[in-house]
Design a protein around this motif. Structure first.
Motif, PDB file in Angstrom:
ATOM      1  N   ALA A   1       0.832  -1.180   0.000  1.00 29.22           N
ATOM      2  CA  ALA A   1       0.000   0.000   0.000  1.00 29.22           C
ATOM      3  C   ALA A   1       0.875   1.242   0.000  1.00 29.22           C
ATOM      4  O   ALA A   1       2.017   1.209   0.475  1.00 29.22           O
ATOM      5  CB  ALA A   1      -0.918   0.006   1.225  1.00 29.22           C
TER       6      ALA A   1
ATOM      7  N   GLY B   1       0.835   5.466   0.956  1.00 23.75           N
ATOM      8  CA  GLY B   1       0.065   6.488   1.648  1.00 23.75           C
ATOM      9  C   GLY B   1       0.908   7.268   2.630  1.00 23.75           C
ATOM     10  O   GLY B   1       2.073   7.576   2.350  1.00 23.75           O
TER      11      GLY B   1
ATOM     12  N   TYR C   1      -3.407   4.647   4.369  1.00 19.81           N
ATOM     13  CA  TYR C   1      -2.959   4.318   3.015  1.00 19.81           C
ATOM     14  C   TYR C   1      -4.086   4.495   2.006  1.00 19.81           C
ATOM     15  O   TYR C   1      -5.203   4.023   2.207  1.00 19.81           O
ATOM     16  CB  TYR C   1      -2.412   2.884   3.000  1.00 19.81           C
ATOM     17  CG  TYR C   1      -1.163   2.785   3.847  1.00 19.81           C
ATOM     18  CD1 TYR C   1      -1.242   2.589   5.222  1.00 19.81           C
ATOM     19  CD2 TYR C   1       0.093   2.944   3.268  1.00 19.81           C
ATOM     20  CE1 TYR C   1      -0.097   2.552   6.005  1.00 19.81           C
ATOM     21  CE2 TYR C   1       1.252   2.892   4.041  1.00 19.81           C
ATOM     22  CZ  TYR C   1       1.142   2.700   5.411  1.00 19.81           C
ATOM     23  OH  TYR C   1       2.272   2.661   6.184  1.00 19.81           O
TER      24      TYR C   1
ATOM     25  N   TRP D   1      -3.818   0.573  -2.799  1.00 24.68           N
ATOM     26  CA  TRP D   1      -3.558  -0.806  -2.420  1.00 24.68           C
ATOM     27  C   TRP D   1      -3.358  -1.669  -3.660  1.00 24.68           C
ATOM     28  O   TRP D   1      -4.002  -1.453  -4.698  1.00 24.68           O
ATOM     29  CB  TRP D   1      -4.751  -1.358  -1.636  1.00 24.68           C
ATOM     30  CG  TRP D   1      -4.912  -0.715  -0.296  1.00 24.68           C
ATOM     31  CD1 TRP D   1      -5.525   0.481  -0.022  1.00 24.68           C
ATOM     32  CD2 TRP D   1      -4.438  -1.219   0.952  1.00 24.68           C
ATOM     33  NE1 TRP D   1      -5.454   0.747   1.325  1.00 24.68           N
ATOM     34  CE2 TRP D   1      -4.798  -0.290   1.947  1.00 24.68           C
ATOM     35  CE3 TRP D   1      -3.757  -2.371   1.331  1.00 24.68           C
ATOM     36  CZ2 TRP D   1      -4.491  -0.466   3.293  1.00 24.68           C
ATOM     37  CZ3 TRP D   1      -3.463  -2.561   2.665  1.00 24.68           C
ATOM     38  CH2 TRP D   1      -3.826  -1.619   3.631  1.00 24.68           C
TER      39      TRP D   1
END
Length: 119
Positions: free
Chosen positions: A95, A97, A106, A109
């Motif tokens: 992920a 973020g 996040y 994905w």
């Protein structure tokens, strides 16, 4: 928009090693995190690495066995997993973020890659 694609999962015997890779399309120097989800369980944090690669954090239970890294020149992140145990069996997700261990941090994905550890 960032797209993440994991690879490197598979079947391994207990005590073995695997290296997961995460390819990021669209340039991103965000924090890259790894999470996993076993059947019937919630998604749990595994590790994260900062955009520069200088800082890393790990789930306490995994310290010493798992290592997260990244190669910004290739837009790649990695999770080296050693001394694998049957309880490590899960779908592993990368992920992108903000820094932290919460899935809510996040924004992007991957689709996940299955890791199965046989006893």
């Amino acid at each position: 928009q960032v797209q993440l694609v994991e690879s490197g999962g598979g079947l391994v015997q207990a005590g073995g090693s695997l290296r997961l890779s995460c390819a990021a399309s669209g340039r991103t120097f965000r924090t890259m995190g790894w999470f996993r989800q076993a059947p019937g369980k919630e998604r749990e944090f595994v590790a994260a690495i900062s955009g520069t690669g200088i800082s890393t954090i790990y789930a306490d239970s995994l310290k010493g066995r798992f290592t997260v890294s990244r190669d910004n020149a290739k837009y790649m992140a990695y999770l080296q997993m050693n001394s694998l145990r049957p309880e490590d069996t899960a779908v592993y997700y990368c992920a992108a973020g903000a820094w932290g261990s919460s899935p809510g941090n996040y924004d992007y994905w991957g689709q996940g890659t299955q890791v199965t550890v046989s006893s």
